[in-house]
Design an enzyme around this catalytic site. Structure first.
Site, PDB file in Angstrom:
ATOM      1  N   GLU A 508       0.856  -1.182   0.000  1.00 59.72           N
ATOM      2  CA  GLU A 508       0.000   0.000   0.000  1.00 59.72           C
ATOM      3  C   GLU A 508       0.891   1.231   0.000  1.00 59.72           C
ATOM      4  OE1 GLU A 508      -4.536   0.705   1.228  1.00 59.72           O
ATOM      5  OE2 GLU A 508      -3.464  -0.948   2.098  1.00 59.72           O
ATOM      6  N   GLU A 772      -2.780  -0.089  13.215  1.00 59.90           N
ATOM      7  CA  GLU A 772      -3.900   0.287  12.353  1.00 59.90           C
ATOM      8  C   GLU A 772      -5.238   0.046  13.065  1.00 59.90           C
ATOM      9  OE1 GLU A 772      -4.059  -2.076   8.801  1.00 59.90           O
ATOM     10  OE2 GLU A 772      -5.343  -0.616   7.788  1.00 59.90           O
TER      11      GLU A 772
HETATM   12  C1  BGC Z   1      -5.412   2.279   4.317  1.00 60.53           C
HETATM   13  C2  BGC Z   1      -5.903   3.412   5.133  1.00 60.53           C
HETATM   14  C3  BGC Z   1      -6.938   4.152   4.400  1.00 60.53           C
HETATM   15  C4  BGC Z   1      -8.042   3.190   4.107  1.00 60.53           C
HETATM   16  C5  BGC Z   1      -9.209   3.763   3.445  1.00 60.53           C
HETATM   17  C6  BGC Z   1      -6.553   1.399   3.987  1.00 60.53           C
HETATM   18  O1  BGC Z   1      -6.196   0.297   3.261  1.00 60.53           O
HETATM   19  O2  BGC Z   1      -4.398   1.605   4.938  1.00 60.53           O
HETATM   20  O3  BGC Z   1      -5.275   3.806   6.183  1.00 60.53           O
HETATM   21  O4  BGC Z   1      -7.316   5.331   4.946  1.00 60.53           O
HETATM   22  O5  BGC Z   1      -7.578   2.084   3.383  1.00 60.53           O
HETATM   23  O6  BGC Z   1     -10.276   3.174   3.957  1.00 60.53           O
END
Ligand code: BGC
Length: 922
Positions: A508, A772
């Site tokens: 990501e 997270e």
């Molecule tokens: C990311 C986030 C992001 C989100 C959106 C994720 O996969 O890691 O932090 O804001 O997607 O929903």
């Protein structure tokens, strides 16, 4: 006695002090000279650079009444105090930042030297500051002489989804001679892809992953290096190693979700472009530019991808390729690539550096031959390998954030980021290696294939980051919170890498806008992010959708429509606003303004009766637990917040009509919002923690119901066992709203909470970073089995946005105006904490605030920088109880009592140190 007097006189004269009435005043001292937020920057391309400095000075109520800046073409001129380029003259002003250069046109590839002196409150002149400098990059396209060159390595992509395509790095070299004495040598270089510039056998500069990431179709950043000291008489060799990077390599989750493209988002083949300017002592000059006369080859770097990792076969080293005396007759002619359409621009941000070296704290061997090195904390960066063994031995490094129950690294959460580096030994003594074109998010390095048993020296962790998290300190009587603070900094450092990424480990690493906006203010407390965020705002502006929404992340390499979401797209307003608020930066507002207006129009079009519904991807209060706030509510509340911030920004830009326009838009939104979402009893129709937090913090509550709303929020938290139900959007706003409406005790209870979900939960479970998810991991769940291992990062700063509350409330440092000239010191004093202390290095200097209890007495220590004022809030109205030092506050001339009501006394103080105490009865 005589001697003493003599000493005093000598000191007095040499310090050039002046006497006002009975006080001795030492002149102000000027520090931290910056140009465009950088210390002595090389190669900027801003026509009117902005200067700033920070003042320190003994005593109280010190300020600057005037300044004089001089800019000279050489150090010699500057030393003569001769501003032959610009002399601002004595300028009556107390500004110390955002001061524009006011001289004639600055010239490309030229160094400038500057210094400043100031006059203080009694018109006493300071010494000149130390000399500082900057240089200009190339301001005109016609000054670029290089071609974009690379090396054709063939192309053999077969199945884009089922096998990785990882081409080798390319090596470029050029030998040139300097027969005359070189006075100054400068390199201006860039690449489509990543490059490392080499000169005479050494890397040029100390940055990583250059030239950085932009939307290369719109702009390409270049770097300028002063290479005078690296140039030698006779033969010199300039080299460049280039690799795919963000330009041609794998980016983000494209492979995971099988987008049409999984790599090569901007182009297929990396290429390098640049030039060296040689200025000779005799006044002549010469340019060595990337052109057809360079030579190209492959080398030991067989794979080099940011996400996937690097493979280096030391047996293939072309030893001496970047030094004089090398025979390049077998090298090929370079391939010339077309010039990109994007504009060439100096990198405005801060470049990625190695900010810390980590020695492993332990090695384990979960199975024979598999060694796991623990670096002690979860970082982003690379590992350097030290190894000795037979030629052809293949050592493999894999990276993980946590360990599984069996002691092996957990890699499931990396998803399709292969994150594997391989080193193949040449078999010549002790070999050390570190990759150049990749980085990983990790605490653990798994080493396999190592010849024999490695010791702790085999692996060194190199922390990489675009920022230094050195702007703040925080400590309290609650050890868990102190660890939390360290974890926040670690995770900010790990994610402020060229763009503010969501996470550094999995496939990501995108500049997710929701995460960035929610964390923005916290980011500013921990680090000077002014330049870093300026660069990101350019990315965000470039990535704005044609219809006005800001996207989910920037840069935005994919071709996908509808990539926006309420609270993510609002980054386009919230981040610029904070740049203004924290750094007093109106230039960035100017730059963003047209885009922000377009965005407001996009929202207006999407609204019915001033209510903006959800829409786009609708991430909502992402990763909330057990409570869902509707997307429409999130959409409407952020729209209101945007309008409010737009009005303030319009005012800062002296756009009176827009100020009125957005002001009345805010009123209309608030009215519609209240009618739809706020009930007569003060509850929201949603009745979720997040709904109260957003509406209260964004000022969308009618005044007479706000306290009821806040009390309901508090009641809901208590009913939930003093725990959150909130996600990325709600969490920090719960804290801010509680403190705004007098619920400090409860805010501390949440802050100290250790049960799931809470920050403390991660800390007591051994985290060294911000997770997270509230429940990313527990000690009892080492296999991490039933959690969504694929969407479970251990380095995600969004929940770290509590730092904003820690500084604004727990320590209590905020700014009333823009740029901390009028400071607010309003610590959230509560019996829930015994002591808290911290500091913040603002653009105007370091602000300190500390408080602790001594029985029922509160002891506060405050330090206010020169040239600023502060309103200090004491939670009592009994003025006679308030002392400074041991004198009654009302007897101290330096301190003004502004107000005393509603449970608090507000003092006004100027610069200086203050020790305030008072009996407090809650
Ligand atoms: C990311 C986030 C992001 C989100 C959106 C994720 O996969 O890691 O932090 O804001 O997607 O929903």
């Amino acid at each position: 006695m005589k001697i003493k007097l003599l000493v005093l006189l000598t000191v007095t004269f040499s310090l050039n002090v002046s006497f006002t009435k009975d006080k001795m005043v030492v002149p102000l001292v000027i520090e931290e000279l910056r140009v465009e937020y950088h210390e002595n920057p090389e190669g900027i391309d801003i026509e009117k650079p902005r200067f700033s400095w920070v003042l320190t000075g003994e005593g109280r109520n010190r300020y600057q009444s005037a300044y004089r800046i001089i800019v000279a073409s050489s150090i010699a001129e500057l030393e003569k105090n001769h501003g032959n380029i610009w002399d601002s003259g004595k300028t009556n002003s107390n500004n110390t930042n955002q001061i524009e250069y006011g001289g004639g046109a600055l010239i490309s590839n030229t160094s400038y030297y500057w210094k400043v002196k100031v006059w203080d409150e009694v018109a006493q002149e300071s010494q000149w500051s130390e000399a500082a400098r900057w240089s200009m990059g190339l301001l005109r396209f016609s000054q670029w002489k290089g071609l974009f060159i690379g090396h054709d390595v063939g192309y053999n992509q077969t199945d884009k989804y089922d096998s990785l395509y990882l081409p080798p790095a390319r090596y470029l070299r050029k030998s040139f001679k300097t027969s005359k004495k070189v006075k100054r040598a400068t390199a201006h270089t860039t690449a489509l892809g990543l490059y490392e510039l080499r000169l005479n056998g050494k890397k040029v500069g100390d940055s990583y992953l250059l030239p950085g990431w932009t939307d290369y179709n719109k702009r390409l950043h270049y770097q300028t290096f002063d290479i005078t000291d690296q140039i030698q008489q006779g033969e010199n060799v300039v080299g460049a190693i280039i690799a795919d990077g963000w330009y041609a390599g794998y980016v983000g989750y494209a492979l995971l979700v099988r987008l049409d493209k999984v790599r090569e988002f901007y182009g297929v083949n990396p290429s390098f472009m640049g030039q060296i300017h040689l200025e000779y002592e005799d006044g002549t000059s010469e340019i060595i530019a990337s052109d057809r006369s360079w030579k190209a080859n492959q080398g030991p770097t067989r794979e080099a991808d940011i996400l996937m990792g690097e493979t280096y076969d030391a047996r293939l080293e072309n030893s001496g390729w970047d030094s004089a005396g090398y025979d390049d007759s077998t090298w090929k002619d370079p391939k010339v690539y077309t010039y990109p359409n994007g504009r060439l621009q100096a990198h405005p941000g801060t470049l990625i550096k190695n900010t810390e070296l980590l020695k492993p704290v332990a090695i384990t061997e979960p199975q024979p031959g598999t060694f796991v090195f623990d670096l002690g904390k979860n970082i982003a960066g690379i590992a350097s390998l030290e190894v000795q063994g037979p030629k052809g031995t293949k050592v493999q490094l894999r990276f993980g954030e946590i360990l599984k129950g069996d002691g092996n690294i957990q890699t499931e959460n990396l998803r399709l980021a292969r994150a594997t580096d391989t080193y193949i030994l040449k078999g010549e003594g002790v070999e050390t290696w570190q990759p150049k074109f990749t980085y990983h998010g990790f605490q653990y390095v798994e080493v396999t294939g190592y010849p024999g048993k490695p010791n702790l020296n085999a692996i060194t962790g190199l922390v990489l980051s675009s920022i230094e998290t050195d702007a703040s300190t925080f400590s309290s009587s609650n050890a868990m919170n102190n660890t939390l603070f360290e974890n926040i900094k670690t995770t900010q450092s790990a994610n402020f890498i060229e763009v503010p990424t969501d996470c550094p480990q999995r496939d990501e690493r995108l500049g997710w806008t929701g995460d960035a906006q929610t964390y923005m203010r916290s980011a500013t407390y921990n680090a000077d992010v002014a330049a870093f965020m300026t660069k990101f705002l350019v990315d965000l502006d470039d990535a704005q959708r044609w219809y006005g929404a800001y996207p989910n992340f920037a840069p935005f390499p994919y071709s996908r429509p509808n990539q926006y979401s309420p609270a993510w797209m609002d980054a386009g307003v919230i981040i610029p606003y904070n740049m203004y608020k924290v750094y007093n930066d109106t230039r960035i507002l100017d730059y963003m303004y047209a885009g922000m207006q377009k965005f407001m129009q996009f929202q207006a079009d999407a609204s019915t009766d001033y209510l903006r519904p959800g829409g786009g991807n609708n991430w909502g209060d992402w990763l909330s637990v057990n409570e869902k706030t509707s997307n429409d509510f999130v959409g409407a509340s952020f729209y209101g917040y945007d309008a409010k911030l737009m009005a303030e920004m319009a005012k800062a830009l002296h756009k009176t009509e827009d100020f009125e326009k957005y002001g009345s838009l805010f009123k209309n939104i608030k009215k519609a919002f209240t009618e739809k979402y706020i009930l007569a009893n003060g509850r929201t129709t949603e009745d979720t923690q997040t709904s109260y937090a957003l509406a209260l913090y964004f000022d969308l509550y009618p005044v007479d119901l706000a306290q009821k709303g806040a009390d309901r929020l508090a009641e809901k938290i208590r009913a939930n066992g003093n725990k959150f139900t909130t996600g990325f959007l709600g969490t920090k706003h719960v804290m801010l709203a509680l403190s705004k409406y007098g619920h400090n005790d409860l805010a501390y209870t949440l802050f100290k909470q250790t049960e799931y979900p809470s920050w403390g939960y991660s800390v007591v479970n051994g985290s060294t970073s911000i997770w997270e998810r509230w429940n990313s991991y527990t000690k009892d769940d080492t296999a991490n089995s039933d959690l969504n291992a694929k969407m479970n990062s251990f380095s995600h700063y969004a929940f770290g946005s509590v730092a904003e509350w820690m500084f604004q409330h727990a320590i209590g440092i905020d700014t009333e105006d823009a740029g901390y000239r009028n400071i607010i010191v309003k610590p959230a004093i509560s019996k829930q904490m015994n002591d808290i202390k911290g500091s913040y290095k603002s653009i105007n200097g370091t602000i300190v605030s500390a408080w602790n209890w001594k029985g029922n007495k509160i002891m506060m220590h405050i330090e206010i920088p020169v040239n600023t004022k502060a309103k200090v809030y004491i939670p009592t109205t009994k003025i006679t109880d308030i002392k400074e030092g041991n004198r009654d506050i009302s007897k101290i001339q330096d301190i003004k009592i502004l107000e005393s009501n509603g449970g608090e006394t507000i003092l006004e103080v100027g610069s200086g140190k203050y020790s305030i105490s008072s009996k407090i009865t809650f």
